[in-house]
Design a protein around this motif. Sequence first.
Motif, PDB file in Angstrom:
ATOM      1  N   ALA A 127       0.831  -1.178  -0.107  1.00 24.41           N
ATOM      2  CA  ALA A 127      -0.032  -0.012  -0.063  1.00 24.41           C
ATOM      3  C   ALA A 127       1.062   1.202   0.192  1.00 24.41           C
ATOM      4  O   ALA A 127       1.877   1.235   0.627  1.00 24.41           O
ATOM      5  CB  ALA A 127      -0.952   0.038   1.130  1.00 24.41           C
ATOM      6  N   VAL A 128       0.587   2.183  -0.791  1.00 17.70           N
ATOM      7  CA  VAL A 128       1.521   3.393  -0.867  1.00 17.70           C
ATOM      8  C   VAL A 128       1.296   4.079   0.478  1.00 17.70           C
ATOM      9  O   VAL A 128       0.375   4.216   1.032  1.00 17.70           O
ATOM     10  CB  VAL A 128       0.919   4.386  -1.993  1.00 17.70           C
ATOM     11  N   SER A 129       2.429   4.403   0.904  1.00 14.70           N
ATOM     12  CA  SER A 129       2.618   4.839   2.366  1.00 14.70           C
ATOM     13  C   SER A 129       3.764   5.987   2.328  1.00 14.70           C
ATOM     14  O   SER A 129       4.468   6.144   1.474  1.00 14.70           O
ATOM     15  CB  SER A 129       2.912   3.848   3.254  1.00 14.70           C
ATOM     16  N   GLY A 130       4.126   6.114   3.492  1.00 12.88           N
ATOM     17  CA  GLY A 130       5.483   7.360   3.602  1.00 12.88           C
ATOM     18  C   GLY A 130       6.460   6.424   3.312  1.00 12.88           C
ATOM     19  O   GLY A 130       7.619   7.266   2.910  1.00 12.88           O
ATOM     20  N   LEU A 131       6.814   5.084   3.348  1.00 13.45           N
ATOM     21  CA  LEU A 131       7.990   4.683   2.984  1.00 13.45           C
ATOM     22  C   LEU A 131       8.193   4.486   1.434  1.00 13.45           C
ATOM     23  O   LEU A 131       9.319   5.063   0.869  1.00 13.45           O
ATOM     24  CB  LEU A 131       7.941   2.776   3.131  1.00 13.45           C
ATOM     25  N   HIS A 132       7.138   4.483   0.590  1.00 14.52           N
ATOM     26  CA  HIS A 132       7.011   4.794  -0.843  1.00 14.52           C
ATOM     27  C   HIS A 132       7.538   6.242  -1.237  1.00 14.52           C
ATOM     28  O   HIS A 132       8.385   6.380  -1.944  1.00 14.52           O
ATOM     29  CB  HIS A 132       5.872   4.302  -1.447  1.00 14.52           C
ATOM     30  N   VAL A 133       6.835   6.961  -0.382  1.00 12.73           N
ATOM     31  CA  VAL A 133       7.097   8.782  -0.764  1.00 12.73           C
ATOM     32  C   VAL A 133       8.668   8.667  -0.354  1.00 12.73           C
ATOM     33  O   VAL A 133       9.295   9.457  -1.136  1.00 12.73           O
ATOM     34  CB  VAL A 133       6.040   9.254   0.094  1.00 12.73           C
ATOM     35  N   GLY A 134       8.942   8.473   0.787  1.00 17.70           N
ATOM     36  CA  GLY A 134      10.348   8.436   1.266  1.00 17.70           C
ATOM     37  C   GLY A 134      11.319   7.949   0.262  1.00 17.70           C
ATOM     38  O   GLY A 134      12.467   8.581  -0.155  1.00 17.70           O
ATOM     39  N   ILE A 135      11.311   6.851  -0.327  1.00 17.34           N
ATOM     40  CA  ILE A 135      12.089   6.104  -1.005  1.00 17.34           C
ATOM     41  C   ILE A 135      12.371   7.059  -2.452  1.00 17.34           C
ATOM     42  O   ILE A 135      13.170   7.206  -2.915  1.00 17.34           O
ATOM     43  CB  ILE A 135      11.657   4.727  -1.662  1.00 17.34           C
ATOM     44  N   LEU A 136      11.303   7.474  -3.014  1.00 17.09           N
ATOM     45  CA  LEU A 136      11.011   8.295  -4.349  1.00 17.09           C
ATOM     46  C   LEU A 136      11.697   9.625  -4.020  1.00 17.09           C
ATOM     47  O   LEU A 136      12.485  10.171  -4.886  1.00 17.09           O
ATOM     48  CB  LEU A 136       9.528   8.579  -4.743  1.00 17.09           C
ATOM     49  N   ALA A 137      11.563  10.305  -2.789  1.00 12.23           N
ATOM     50  CA  ALA A 137      12.295  11.356  -2.408  1.00 12.23           C
ATOM     51  C   ALA A 137      13.700  11.373  -2.390  1.00 12.23           C
ATOM     52  O   ALA A 137      14.538  11.951  -2.761  1.00 12.23           O
ATOM     53  CB  ALA A 137      11.845  12.166  -1.303  1.00 12.23           C
ATOM     54  N   ALA A 138      14.217  10.042  -1.867  1.00 14.96           N
ATOM     55  CA  ALA A 138      15.467   9.690  -1.860  1.00 14.96           C
ATOM     56  C   ALA A 138      16.352   9.376  -3.165  1.00 14.96           C
ATOM     57  O   ALA A 138      17.211   9.671  -3.367  1.00 14.96           O
ATOM     58  CB  ALA A 138      15.778   8.438  -0.971  1.00 14.96           C
ATOM     59  N   ARG A 147      20.488  23.133  -3.179  1.00 18.89           N
ATOM     60  CA  ARG A 147      19.339  22.552  -2.329  1.00 18.89           C
ATOM     61  C   ARG A 147      18.028  22.873  -3.031  1.00 18.89           C
ATOM     62  O   ARG A 147      17.228  22.202  -2.826  1.00 18.89           O
ATOM     63  CB  ARG A 147      19.392  23.104  -0.757  1.00 18.89           C
ATOM     64  N   ILE A 148      17.987  24.112  -3.509  1.00 21.85           N
ATOM     65  CA  ILE A 148      16.508  24.572  -3.720  1.00 21.85           C
ATOM     66  C   ILE A 148      16.257  23.829  -4.946  1.00 21.85           C
ATOM     67  O   ILE A 148      15.218  23.679  -5.203  1.00 21.85           O
ATOM     68  CB  ILE A 148      16.703  26.099  -4.406  1.00 21.85           C
ATOM     69  N   ILE A 149      16.978  23.647  -5.916  1.00 23.54           N
ATOM     70  CA  ILE A 149      16.769  22.864  -7.332  1.00 23.54           C
ATOM     71  C   ILE A 149      16.463  21.412  -6.910  1.00 23.54           C
ATOM     72  O   ILE A 149      15.450  21.048  -7.306  1.00 23.54           O
ATOM     73  CB  ILE A 149      18.050  22.962  -8.125  1.00 23.54           C
ATOM     74  N   ARG A 150      17.264  21.070  -6.150  1.00 20.59           N
ATOM     75  CA  ARG A 150      17.206  19.491  -5.833  1.00 20.59           C
ATOM     76  C   ARG A 150      15.809  19.260  -5.018  1.00 20.59           C
ATOM     77  O   ARG A 150      15.098  18.366  -5.305  1.00 20.59           O
ATOM     78  CB  ARG A 150      18.119  18.734  -4.906  1.00 20.59           C
ATOM     79  N   GLY A 151      15.396  20.265  -3.991  1.00 25.33           N
ATOM     80  CA  GLY A 151      14.468  20.053  -3.133  1.00 25.33           C
ATOM     81  C   GLY A 151      13.042  20.562  -4.036  1.00 25.33           C
ATOM     82  O   GLY A 151      12.138  19.710  -3.857  1.00 25.33           O
ATOM     83  N   SER A 152      13.049  21.309  -5.150  1.00 28.16           N
ATOM     84  CA  SER A 152      12.283  21.518  -5.881  1.00 28.16           C
ATOM     85  C   SER A 152      11.626  20.536  -6.735  1.00 28.16           C
ATOM     86  O   SER A 152      10.242  19.966  -7.059  1.00 28.16           O
ATOM     87  CB  SER A 152      12.328  22.720  -6.993  1.00 28.16           C
ATOM     88  N   LEU A 153      12.777  19.718  -7.303  1.00 22.98           N
ATOM     89  CA  LEU A 153      12.404  18.467  -7.981  1.00 22.98           C
ATOM     90  C   LEU A 153      11.867  17.327  -7.218  1.00 22.98           C
ATOM     91  O   LEU A 153      11.140  16.519  -7.456  1.00 22.98           O
ATOM     92  CB  LEU A 153      13.690  18.010  -8.764  1.00 22.98           C
ATOM     93  N   GLN A 154      12.354  17.271  -5.931  1.00 23.22           N
ATOM     94  CA  GLN A 154      11.989  16.244  -5.104  1.00 23.22           C
ATOM     95  C   GLN A 154      10.308  16.531  -4.635  1.00 23.22           C
ATOM     96  O   GLN A 154       9.552  15.733  -4.695  1.00 23.22           O
ATOM     97  CB  GLN A 154      12.461  16.248  -3.557  1.00 23.22           C
ATOM     98  N   LEU A 155       9.801  17.748  -4.413  1.00 23.05           N
ATOM     99  CA  LEU A 155       8.590  18.330  -4.194  1.00 23.05           C
ATOM    100  C   LEU A 155       7.687  17.842  -5.408  1.00 23.05           C
ATOM    101  O   LEU A 155       6.619  17.497  -5.152  1.00 23.05           O
ATOM    102  CB  LEU A 155       8.545  19.687  -3.918  1.00 23.05           C
ATOM    103  N   LEU A 156       8.251  18.156  -6.743  1.00 27.81           N
ATOM    104  CA  LEU A 156       7.563  17.869  -7.832  1.00 27.81           C
ATOM    105  C   LEU A 156       7.093  16.425  -7.773  1.00 27.81           C
ATOM    106  O   LEU A 156       6.105  15.805  -8.262  1.00 27.81           O
ATOM    107  CB  LEU A 156       8.122  18.369  -9.048  1.00 27.81           C
ATOM    108  N   TRP A 193       4.751  14.965  -5.081  1.00 26.38           N
ATOM    109  CA  TRP A 193       3.210  15.389  -5.285  1.00 26.38           C
ATOM    110  C   TRP A 193       2.726  14.802  -6.464  1.00 26.38           C
ATOM    111  O   TRP A 193       1.695  14.415  -6.511  1.00 26.38           O
ATOM    112  CB  TRP A 193       3.047  16.793  -5.252  1.00 26.38           C
ATOM    113  N   GLY A 194       3.384  14.866  -7.485  1.00 25.78           N
ATOM    114  CA  GLY A 194       3.150  14.324  -8.973  1.00 25.78           C
ATOM    115  C   GLY A 194       2.717  12.512  -8.445  1.00 25.78           C
ATOM    116  O   GLY A 194       1.645  12.127  -9.076  1.00 25.78           O
ATOM    117  N   PHE A 195       3.582  11.842  -7.513  1.00 30.09           N
ATOM    118  CA  PHE A 195       3.338  10.418  -7.434  1.00 30.09           C
ATOM    119  C   PHE A 195       2.143  10.565  -6.591  1.00 30.09           C
ATOM    120  O   PHE A 195       1.422   9.526  -6.541  1.00 30.09           O
ATOM    121  CB  PHE A 195       4.602  10.026  -6.440  1.00 30.09           C
TER     122      PHE A 195
END
Length: 278
Positions: A41-52, A68-77, A80-82
């Motif tokens: 089930a999609v959970s914090g683990l999935h989101v965390g792995i994707l962000a990592a 940091r801003i470039i990397r963080g912006s891509l992680q946020l995208l 939330w896209g996921f």
Amino acid sequence: MQNGPLQDGGVAEALALGWKADIGSDTKAHYRNAGLAHLLAVSGLHVGILAAIVGGLFWWTGRERRGRIIRGSLQLLAVWGFAFITGAAPSTLRAALMFSMFIVNDMVARRVVPLNLLALAAIVMLIADPLLVYDISWQLSFSAVAGILLAQPAIQALRTPVGQAAAVSVAATLATLPVVVATFHRLPLYFIIANVIVVPIAGVILALSLLYMIVPCVATAWPLELLLRGTDTLTGWVGSLPGAVAEDVYLSTPMMVVLTLVVVITLLLPQFLFRREA
């Protein structure tokens, strides 16, 4: 997930997107008995792995403010896209909100206690919907993340991505034990073994699954197929071990308090042991 070269896509769909319609009952039972049901089930683990994964791909942007801003912006995208691609389930949105706070905190380089960010996320959500406090998935989400944050000194001390991934899952599973026992009255006894072995593999499967959805061909399918079959074999083995699951576990209130205290003390130990060593 498209059909084609990949023959065993049901688990890949669940690990990547939380879609469980194509998973057989035997496979679900294997994961449940091994203490790995949270992977389906999609959970914090999935989101965390994707962000990592996204953070790792753009490590070269550096630790300066712009990087940091470039990397963080891509992680946020990506996060939330996921979240919306997988159906924007409440549990996924909660995970996305929590990790967004951590990502933004890293972008602005503020020294904020992570547990305070978790508390802020909880407050925001409870203001929006006070009845969430009775929601099992909400309880599981926040207890899991709290467990991970409390165990951070031990997780960081391992220094290897594989070891850290396994430790994260063990900490999350341990933290959710009181909720699981109180709600479902069952306890997978070998969850530590299963999490240490399977969760690092699950991170690779998630990455390969996302790659396969973008480029569905034999070259991306065969390593994914190999890992999926290996994971199914491992979970089946762990779930079939003698006494793998304690069923009908009904604890009295005092016993639940004792279990919760044992879990909290266990998760707090790294805060003292590893800080003292440092």
